[in-house]
Each structure stands twice: as structure tokens, then as C-alpha cells.
Design a protein around this motif. Sequence first.
Motif, PDB file in Angstrom:
ATOM      1  N   ALA A 192       0.827  -1.209   0.000  1.00 47.51           N
ATOM      2  CA  ALA A 192       0.000   0.000   0.000  1.00 47.51           C
ATOM      3  C   ALA A 192       0.863   1.261   0.000  1.00 47.51           C
ATOM      4  O   ALA A 192       0.531   2.252  -0.667  1.00 47.51           O
ATOM      5  CB  ALA A 192      -0.936  -0.007   1.197  1.00 47.51           C
ATOM      6  N   TYR A 238       1.050   4.157  -2.882  1.00 42.40           N
ATOM      7  CA  TYR A 238       0.811   5.570  -2.588  1.00 42.40           C
ATOM      8  C   TYR A 238       1.992   6.438  -3.001  1.00 42.40           C
ATOM      9  O   TYR A 238       1.811   7.511  -3.583  1.00 42.40           O
ATOM     10  CB  TYR A 238       0.524   5.777  -1.105  1.00 42.40           C
ATOM     11  CG  TYR A 238       0.544   7.252  -0.741  1.00 42.40           C
ATOM     12  CD1 TYR A 238      -0.330   8.140  -1.356  1.00 42.40           C
ATOM     13  CD2 TYR A 238       1.479   7.773   0.155  1.00 42.40           C
ATOM     14  CE1 TYR A 238      -0.292   9.502  -1.074  1.00 42.40           C
ATOM     15  CE2 TYR A 238       1.516   9.118   0.439  1.00 42.40           C
ATOM     16  CZ  TYR A 238       0.630   9.976  -0.178  1.00 42.40           C
ATOM     17  OH  TYR A 238       0.679  11.329   0.087  1.00 42.40           O
ATOM     18  N   LYS A 239       3.202   5.995  -2.744  1.00 41.44           N
ATOM     19  CA  LYS A 239       4.393   6.781  -3.073  1.00 41.44           C
ATOM     20  C   LYS A 239       4.432   7.141  -4.550  1.00 41.44           C
ATOM     21  O   LYS A 239       4.850   8.240  -4.929  1.00 41.44           O
ATOM     22  CB  LYS A 239       5.652   5.998  -2.697  1.00 41.44           C
ATOM     23  CG  LYS A 239       6.936   6.803  -2.806  1.00 41.44           C
ATOM     24  CD  LYS A 239       8.172   5.949  -2.623  1.00 41.44           C
ATOM     25  CE  LYS A 239       8.427   5.087  -3.838  1.00 41.44           C
ATOM     26  NZ  LYS A 239       9.794   4.534  -3.873  1.00 41.44           N
ATOM     27  N   LYS A 274       2.037   7.837  -6.494  1.00 45.29           N
ATOM     28  CA  LYS A 274       1.048   8.839  -6.897  1.00 45.29           C
ATOM     29  C   LYS A 274       1.044  10.073  -5.991  1.00 45.29           C
ATOM     30  O   LYS A 274       0.268  11.004  -6.214  1.00 45.29           O
ATOM     31  CB  LYS A 274      -0.346   8.215  -6.906  1.00 45.29           C
ATOM     32  CG  LYS A 274      -0.863   7.802  -5.536  1.00 45.29           C
ATOM     33  CD  LYS A 274      -2.242   7.158  -5.593  1.00 45.29           C
ATOM     34  CE  LYS A 274      -2.164   5.746  -6.095  1.00 45.29           C
ATOM     35  NZ  LYS A 274      -3.447   5.008  -5.921  1.00 45.29           N
ATOM     36  N   ALA A 275       1.903  10.102  -4.978  1.00 42.14           N
ATOM     37  CA  ALA A 275       1.899  11.211  -4.007  1.00 42.14           C
ATOM     38  C   ALA A 275       2.200  12.537  -4.700  1.00 42.14           C
ATOM     39  O   ALA A 275       3.014  12.601  -5.634  1.00 42.14           O
ATOM     40  CB  ALA A 275       2.917  10.947  -2.905  1.00 42.14           C
ATOM     41  N   SER A 276       1.569  13.587  -4.221  1.00 42.60           N
ATOM     42  CA  SER A 276       1.740  14.918  -4.813  1.00 42.60           C
ATOM     43  C   SER A 276       2.992  15.622  -4.315  1.00 42.60           C
ATOM     44  O   SER A 276       3.361  16.677  -4.835  1.00 42.60           O
ATOM     45  CB  SER A 276       0.513  15.784  -4.502  1.00 42.60           C
ATOM     46  OG  SER A 276       0.341  15.926  -3.097  1.00 42.60           O
ATOM     47  N   PHE A 313      -5.988   4.464   5.155  1.00 44.51           N
ATOM     48  CA  PHE A 313      -5.434   4.304   3.815  1.00 44.51           C
ATOM     49  C   PHE A 313      -4.313   5.319   3.574  1.00 44.51           C
ATOM     50  O   PHE A 313      -4.543   6.530   3.722  1.00 44.51           O
ATOM     51  CB  PHE A 313      -6.524   4.515   2.765  1.00 44.51           C
ATOM     52  CG  PHE A 313      -7.628   3.494   2.801  1.00 44.51           C
ATOM     53  CD1 PHE A 313      -7.650   2.443   1.895  1.00 44.51           C
ATOM     54  CD2 PHE A 313      -8.641   3.581   3.746  1.00 44.51           C
ATOM     55  CE1 PHE A 313      -8.669   1.499   1.923  1.00 44.51           C
ATOM     56  CE2 PHE A 313      -9.663   2.645   3.785  1.00 44.51           C
ATOM     57  CZ  PHE A 313      -9.680   1.596   2.871  1.00 44.51           C
ATOM     58  N   ASP A 364      -3.282   6.494   0.871  1.00 50.34           N
ATOM     59  CA  ASP A 364      -3.720   7.451  -0.150  1.00 50.34           C
ATOM     60  C   ASP A 364      -4.388   8.680   0.458  1.00 50.34           C
ATOM     61  O   ASP A 364      -4.367   9.766  -0.134  1.00 50.34           O
ATOM     62  CB  ASP A 364      -4.713   6.791  -1.110  1.00 50.34           C
ATOM     63  CG  ASP A 364      -4.048   5.779  -2.042  1.00 50.34           C
ATOM     64  OD1 ASP A 364      -2.852   5.500  -1.843  1.00 50.34           O
ATOM     65  OD2 ASP A 364      -4.721   5.284  -2.952  1.00 50.34           O
ATOM     66  N   ASP A 365      -4.975   8.522   1.634  1.00 50.36           N
ATOM     67  CA  ASP A 365      -5.695   9.644   2.257  1.00 50.36           C
ATOM     68  C   ASP A 365      -4.761  10.710   2.813  1.00 50.36           C
ATOM     69  O   ASP A 365      -5.229  11.772   3.240  1.00 50.36           O
ATOM     70  CB  ASP A 365      -6.644   9.128   3.345  1.00 50.36           C
ATOM     71  CG  ASP A 365      -7.894   8.484   2.758  1.00 50.36           C
ATOM     72  OD1 ASP A 365      -8.058   8.535   1.525  1.00 50.36           O
ATOM     73  OD2 ASP A 365      -8.706   7.924   3.527  1.00 50.36           O
ATOM     74  N   GLU A 421      -3.147  12.379   0.918  1.00 47.91           N
ATOM     75  CA  GLU A 421      -3.389  13.430  -0.075  1.00 47.91           C
ATOM     76  C   GLU A 421      -4.482  14.391   0.387  1.00 47.91           C
ATOM     77  O   GLU A 421      -4.422  15.597   0.126  1.00 47.91           O
ATOM     78  CB  GLU A 421      -3.767  12.815  -1.423  1.00 47.91           C
ATOM     79  CG  GLU A 421      -2.616  12.116  -2.115  1.00 47.91           C
ATOM     80  CD  GLU A 421      -1.466  13.073  -2.420  1.00 47.91           C
ATOM     81  OE1 GLU A 421      -1.663  14.007  -3.213  1.00 47.91           O
ATOM     82  OE2 GLU A 421      -0.376  12.894  -1.847  1.00 47.91           O
TER      83      GLU A 421
END
Length: 245
Positions: free
Chosen positions: A28, A32-33, A35-37, A104, A106-107, A109
Motif C-alpha cells: 500500500a 501511494y508513493k 502517486k503522491a503529490s 489508507f 492514499d488519504d 493526499e
Amino acid sequence: MNQTADYELSVVIPVYNEQESLHDLFDALIAYKQKASVKVCFLFVNDGSSDNSLNLIKQFCLSATDFYYISLEKRSGLTGALKAGFSEVKSDWVGYMDADLQTFPDDFELLLKNRYQGELICGIRVKRHDSVSKKIQSKLANKIRNLVTHDGISDTNCPLKIGRTNLLNRLPLFSGMHRFLPALVKMTGNRVYTVPVRHQERKHGVSKFNLANRAFSGLEDLFAFAWMRSRYIEPSVAESDLKDR
């Protein structure tokens, strides 16, 4: 040089006997890494695990970039692990999540999008996937805590947060004080902002908290916070010539 200085966000992940969860967690975090902004790294803090957690963490950090670890000499508890991790971080922002993957990655973000709304950005879990008894315990604990702290946070135990590193490193983190991060930040005159985040059931392992250690230690920690707040001093400088010479 401390390599975390090269990142905008460093996420601290305390680990205590989570060998069953770690493979899913690693997957996970890698997802995430990608797609991280912001440029993000992850710092595992092994808190005296007695299972195979430390070996798994070492193997993973050797095989993947942007992943690091520290291992404590003995178990220090969640607050101790967080304090150790925060003190190692040199990025502008430091994050925190649990290793059980009930939140998560992803959250982060969602928190990052609101990072200029406060010095501490807290996730608030919506649609909790906990047992009925655990939901009741959490609601009761938050109500009692708010009667003392007045921090206005409905889910202070949500394990998904980001904050200014230089601020979190200045907070008086004693055992159990992870429950009071929003209240401690507000006590210092800084801003706290909340953001709804997702929640899911624990898939592996067992929770390290139960009614006994939540209720009794939580009440003790609440008294400790109340005492600390009553003694807290924030001096205000009226005059200085430090910049005039």
C-alpha cells in the motif's frame, strides 16, 4: 546528513508485532508513493517487537527506496515510538499512521491538500468499521476527553495526521500523550484542522488496545494533560534588540 531532509513529508509508522500486516502495508505504501503529490518517505519505528517484524522491515528497506527504519532498544509504547520517529525527521512536514492499515495511505493526499489550514492536520474517520463495543468506547472516550481538553476534535485517536515537524518536536510528549496531540497543539496557540478520511477493518493481527488499557490509562493521561495545561507557560517578548545590531 539525515536523508529525511530531502523530502517534503516523512511518514512515521510505529510497529509492534505486526508481522501479519506488514506485506500488505508495504504494498500500500509503494502504491501511494508512486502517486503522491509531494516527495514523501516512510520511517518505520520498531517498538520492541518480539515477532519477525524487525527482520521484515529491514529486508523491505534494503530493497526499496524512500523507506527507512529505526529500532528502539526496548518497547516504549505508541507515544514513545512517535516521539522517537518525530525526533529523527528533518523534513518540513511529518506524518503518522498505524501499521495495521485500518487507514489508507492514499488519504494523506486529503491532508496535504489542506496543510496550510493549520499546523496540525488530523484525519477524522468516517463510517467506522469497528465492533459496536469499540465504537461505544471511542465515543464515550472522546466525550470525556473533550470535557477536559475542549479541543473540539471528534476523533482524536485517528491514526492519520500530518504536522509541522518543528512544532511536533517541541510538544511535551509523555506516555499516553499521543491521544492529546490536537489539544497540545492548540495549547501552544497553533491551529488544528480536521479532514474526513476512510477507515477499514483490521485484516491481520490483533489490536494492542482494549477496554482496560484504554479506560484506565486514558483517564490517567487525561489528568496528566489537565495538570500540564494548568502549568503551561508561553512567555511573550515585549521588547528586544537582537535584530537591531
